[in-house]
Scaffold this motif. Structure first.
Motif, PDB file in Angstrom:
ATOM      1  N   MET A 151      15.592  24.088  38.965  1.00  0.00           N
ATOM      2  CA  MET A 151      16.167  23.656  37.691  1.00  0.00           C
ATOM      3  C   MET A 151      15.478  24.400  36.554  1.00  0.00           C
ATOM      4  SD  MET A 151      16.425  19.559  38.426  1.00  0.00           S
ATOM      5  CE  MET A 151      14.645  19.339  38.467  1.00  0.00           C
ATOM      6  N   ASP A 152      16.245  25.176  35.819  1.00  0.00           N
ATOM      7  CA  ASP A 152      15.733  25.953  34.686  1.00  0.00           C
ATOM      8  C   ASP A 152      16.365  25.455  33.393  1.00  0.00           C
ATOM      9  OD1 ASP A 152      16.016  28.761  36.855  1.00  0.00           O
ATOM     10  OD2 ASP A 152      14.162  27.721  36.296  1.00  0.00           O
ATOM     11  N   ASN A 153      15.727  25.811  32.277  1.00  0.00           N
ATOM     12  CA  ASN A 153      16.234  25.433  30.954  1.00  0.00           C
ATOM     13  C   ASN A 153      16.596  23.952  30.922  1.00  0.00           C
ATOM     14  OD1 ASN A 153      17.078  25.702  28.304  1.00  0.00           O
ATOM     15  ND2 ASN A 153      19.122  26.425  28.862  1.00  0.00           N
ATOM     16  N   LEU A 154      15.669  23.130  31.348  1.00  0.00           N
ATOM     17  CA  LEU A 154      15.924  21.697  31.414  1.00  0.00           C
ATOM     18  C   LEU A 154      16.129  21.093  30.038  1.00  0.00           C
ATOM     19  CD1 LEU A 154      13.468  20.873  34.293  1.00  0.00           C
ATOM     20  CD2 LEU A 154      15.883  20.224  34.259  1.00  0.00           C
ATOM     21  N   LYS A 155      17.000  20.096  29.992  1.00  0.00           N
ATOM     22  CA  LYS A 155      17.353  19.416  28.750  1.00  0.00           C
ATOM     23  C   LYS A 155      17.020  17.933  28.868  1.00  0.00           C
ATOM     24  CE  LYS A 155      21.276  22.562  28.194  1.00  0.00           C
ATOM     25  NZ  LYS A 155      22.742  22.656  28.011  1.00  0.00           N
ATOM     26  N   PRO A 156      16.821  17.249  27.761  1.00  0.00           N
ATOM     27  CA  PRO A 156      16.530  15.810  27.828  1.00  0.00           C
ATOM     28  C   PRO A 156      17.591  15.032  28.606  1.00  0.00           C
ATOM     29  CG  PRO A 156      16.024  16.623  25.648  1.00  0.00           C
ATOM     30  CD  PRO A 156      16.667  17.764  26.384  1.00  0.00           C
ATOM     31  N   GLU A 157      18.830  15.466  28.556  1.00  0.00           N
ATOM     32  CA  GLU A 157      19.894  14.763  29.280  1.00  0.00           C
ATOM     33  C   GLU A 157      19.823  14.950  30.786  1.00  0.00           C
ATOM     34  OE1 GLU A 157      20.270  16.881  26.695  1.00  0.00           O
ATOM     35  OE2 GLU A 157      22.093  18.105  26.935  1.00  0.00           O
ATOM     36  N   ASP A 158      18.920  15.821  31.248  1.00  0.00           N
ATOM     37  CA  ASP A 158      18.699  15.972  32.692  1.00  0.00           C
ATOM     38  C   ASP A 158      17.744  14.915  33.223  1.00  0.00           C
ATOM     39  OD1 ASP A 158      18.660  19.505  32.135  1.00  0.00           O
ATOM     40  OD2 ASP A 158      20.302  18.320  32.991  1.00  0.00           O
ATOM     41  N   THR A 159      17.153  14.128  32.342  1.00  0.00           N
ATOM     42  CA  THR A 159      16.225  13.080  32.764  1.00  0.00           C
ATOM     43  C   THR A 159      16.949  12.061  33.638  1.00  0.00           C
ATOM     44  OG1 THR A 159      14.836  13.300  30.795  1.00  0.00           O
ATOM     45  CG2 THR A 159      14.771  11.187  31.947  1.00  0.00           C
ATOM     46  N   ALA A 160      16.406  11.848  34.843  1.00  0.00           N
ATOM     47  CA  ALA A 160      17.032  10.949  35.806  1.00  0.00           C
ATOM     48  C   ALA A 160      16.165  10.876  37.059  1.00  0.00           C
ATOM     49  CB  ALA A 160      18.427  11.441  36.187  1.00  0.00           C
ATOM     50  N   THR A 161      16.525   9.955  37.933  1.00  0.00           N
ATOM     51  CA  THR A 161      15.988   9.980  39.291  1.00  0.00           C
ATOM     52  C   THR A 161      16.916  10.846  40.125  1.00  0.00           C
ATOM     53  OG1 THR A 161      15.047   7.769  39.060  1.00  0.00           O
ATOM     54  CG2 THR A 161      15.336   8.620  41.288  1.00  0.00           C
ATOM     55  N   TYR A 162      16.351  11.827  40.793  1.00  0.00           N
ATOM     56  CA  TYR A 162      17.134  12.762  41.592  1.00  0.00           C
ATOM     57  C   TYR A 162      17.022  12.385  43.075  1.00  0.00           C
ATOM     58  CZ  TYR A 162      18.027  15.756  37.616  1.00  0.00           C
ATOM     59  OH  TYR A 162      18.481  16.246  36.417  1.00  0.00           O
TER      60      TYR A 162
ATOM     61  N   GLY B  66       8.731  15.440  38.157  1.00  0.00           N
ATOM     62  CA  GLY B  66       7.645  15.412  37.191  1.00  0.00           C
ATOM     63  C   GLY B  66       8.167  15.380  35.771  1.00  0.00           C
ATOM     64  N   SER B  67       7.271  15.607  34.827  1.00  0.00           N
ATOM     65  CA  SER B  67       7.620  15.620  33.406  1.00  0.00           C
ATOM     66  C   SER B  67       7.475  17.030  32.861  1.00  0.00           C
ATOM     67  CB  SER B  67       6.709  14.669  32.631  1.00  0.00           C
ATOM     68  OG  SER B  67       6.890  13.333  33.049  1.00  0.00           O
ATOM     69  N   VAL B  68       8.473  17.475  32.112  1.00  0.00           N
ATOM     70  CA  VAL B  68       8.443  18.814  31.526  1.00  0.00           C
ATOM     71  C   VAL B  68       8.982  18.764  30.109  1.00  0.00           C
ATOM     72  CG1 VAL B  68       8.647  20.033  33.717  1.00  0.00           C
ATOM     73  CG2 VAL B  68      10.718  19.407  32.456  1.00  0.00           C
ATOM     74  N   LEU B  69       8.658  19.806  29.352  1.00  0.00           N
ATOM     75  CA  LEU B  69       9.206  19.956  28.013  1.00  0.00           C
ATOM     76  C   LEU B  69      10.623  20.513  28.090  1.00  0.00           C
ATOM     77  CD1 LEU B  69       6.117  21.567  26.274  1.00  0.00           C
ATOM     78  CD2 LEU B  69       6.890  19.196  26.047  1.00  0.00           C
ATOM     79  N   PRO B  70      11.444  20.251  27.091  1.00  0.00           N
ATOM     80  CA  PRO B  70      12.775  20.890  27.067  1.00  0.00           C
ATOM     81  C   PRO B  70      12.635  22.402  27.170  1.00  0.00           C
ATOM     82  CG  PRO B  70      12.659  19.169  25.412  1.00  0.00           C
ATOM     83  CD  PRO B  70      11.271  19.311  25.986  1.00  0.00           C
ATOM     84  N   GLY B  71      13.515  22.995  27.987  1.00  0.00           N
ATOM     85  CA  GLY B  71      13.438  24.430  28.244  1.00  0.00           C
ATOM     86  C   GLY B  71      12.582  24.783  29.433  1.00  0.00           C
ATOM     87  N   GLY B  72      11.887  23.812  29.982  1.00  0.00           N
ATOM     88  CA  GLY B  72      11.021  24.057  31.134  1.00  0.00           C
ATOM     89  C   GLY B  72      11.778  24.095  32.449  1.00  0.00           C
ATOM     90  N   SER B  73      11.020  24.275  33.529  1.00  0.00           N
ATOM     91  CA  SER B  73      11.605  24.412  34.869  1.00  0.00           C
ATOM     92  C   SER B  73      10.888  23.503  35.857  1.00  0.00           C
ATOM     93  CB  SER B  73      11.484  25.857  35.358  1.00  0.00           C
ATOM     94  OG  SER B  73      12.189  26.747  34.510  1.00  0.00           O
ATOM     95  N   LEU B  74      11.626  23.087  36.867  1.00  0.00           N
ATOM     96  CA  LEU B  74      11.085  22.358  38.003  1.00  0.00           C
ATOM     97  C   LEU B  74      11.843  22.782  39.241  1.00  0.00           C
ATOM     98  CD1 LEU B  74      10.772  18.620  36.813  1.00  0.00           C
ATOM     99  CD2 LEU B  74       8.885  20.139  37.431  1.00  0.00           C
ATOM    100  N   ARG B  75      11.187  22.644  40.404  1.00  0.00           N
ATOM    101  CA  ARG B  75      11.888  22.849  41.660  1.00  0.00           C
ATOM    102  C   ARG B  75      11.693  21.614  42.530  1.00  0.00           C
ATOM    103  NH1 ARG B  75      11.325  27.331  46.491  1.00  0.00           N
ATOM    104  NH2 ARG B  75       9.420  26.149  46.934  1.00  0.00           N
TER     105      ARG B  75
ATOM    106  N   VAL C 148      12.478  14.915  31.098  1.00  0.00           N
ATOM    107  CA  VAL C 148      12.464  16.056  30.187  1.00  0.00           C
ATOM    108  C   VAL C 148      12.344  15.505  28.771  1.00  0.00           C
ATOM    109  CG1 VAL C 148      13.612  18.166  29.450  1.00  0.00           C
ATOM    110  CG2 VAL C 148      13.971  17.286  31.784  1.00  0.00           C
ATOM    111  N   SER C 149      11.210  15.750  28.161  1.00  0.00           N
ATOM    112  CA  SER C 149      10.960  15.156  26.849  1.00  0.00           C
ATOM    113  C   SER C 149       9.925  15.962  26.099  1.00  0.00           C
ATOM    114  CB  SER C 149      10.471  13.719  27.014  1.00  0.00           C
ATOM    115  OG  SER C 149      10.100  13.167  25.766  1.00  0.00           O
TER     116      SER C 149
END
Length: 124
Positions: A83-94, A10-19, A122-123
Motif C-alpha cells: 500500500m503506497d500513498n496512503l490516505k486517512p480514508e484507508d484507515t481500517a482493519t484489514y 501499523g500507523s503511518v503518516l498520509p502519503g506513507g507506505s505499508l505492506r 493513517v493519520s
C-alpha cells in the motif's frame, strides 16, 4: 479448509507506505485445487468492503479507490498487499480472506475463510 494469518499493520503518516502479509495454508486433502485470495477492510461504523483480489490464474482486481496505489501479490505461502500513498480514508482493519474457485467480485458473503485482521491507521 484454509488457515490465514495477517501481519504488517501499523500507523503511518498520509502519503506513507505499508505492506501487509498473510500466510495461507490450505488443507492438503481438500478437493479444491484453486483458491481466490483477497484483502478486505472494515472501518468503524462501515460495512466490510473488498480491496483487492487475486484469482488462481493470476488475474487481479482492485477497488476503485485503491487502484494505482495498492498492489496484491503472492508467493507459495504468503499473499501480500503493498500500500503506497496512503490516505486517512484507508484507515481500517484489514482482513485476508479466501474461497474456493473464483473471487466473485469480492462479494463478502462468498468468502469462506478469514484471518483475524490487522489494523492500519493513517493519520497526521
Amino acid at each position: 479448509q484454509v488457515q490465514l494469518r495477517e501481519s504488517g499493520g501499523g500507523s503511518v503518516l498520509p502519503g506513507g507506505s505499508l505492506r501487509l502479509s498473510c500466510t495461507y495454508r490450505a488443507n492438503p486433502n481438500s478437493r479444491y485445487t484453486n483458491y481466490c485470495l483477497a484483502w478486505f477492510r472494515q472501518a468503524p461504523g462501515k460495512e466490510r468492503e473488498g480491496v483487492s483480489a487475486l484469482e488462481g490464474d493470476g488475474r487481479t482486481t482492485y477497488a476503485d479507490g485503491v487502484k494505482g496505489r495498492f498492489t496484491i501479490s503472492k508467493d507459495r505461502t504468503t499473499v501480500y498487499l503493498a500500500m503506497d500513498n496512503l490516505k486517512p480514508e484507508d484507515t481500517a482493519t484489514y482482513y485476508c480472506a479466501s474461497t474456493p474457485g473464483w473471487c466473485w467480485d469480492m462479494e463478502v458473503a462468498k468468502f469462506d475463510y478469514w484471518g483475524q485482521g490487522t489494523q492500519v491507521t493513517v493519520s497526521s
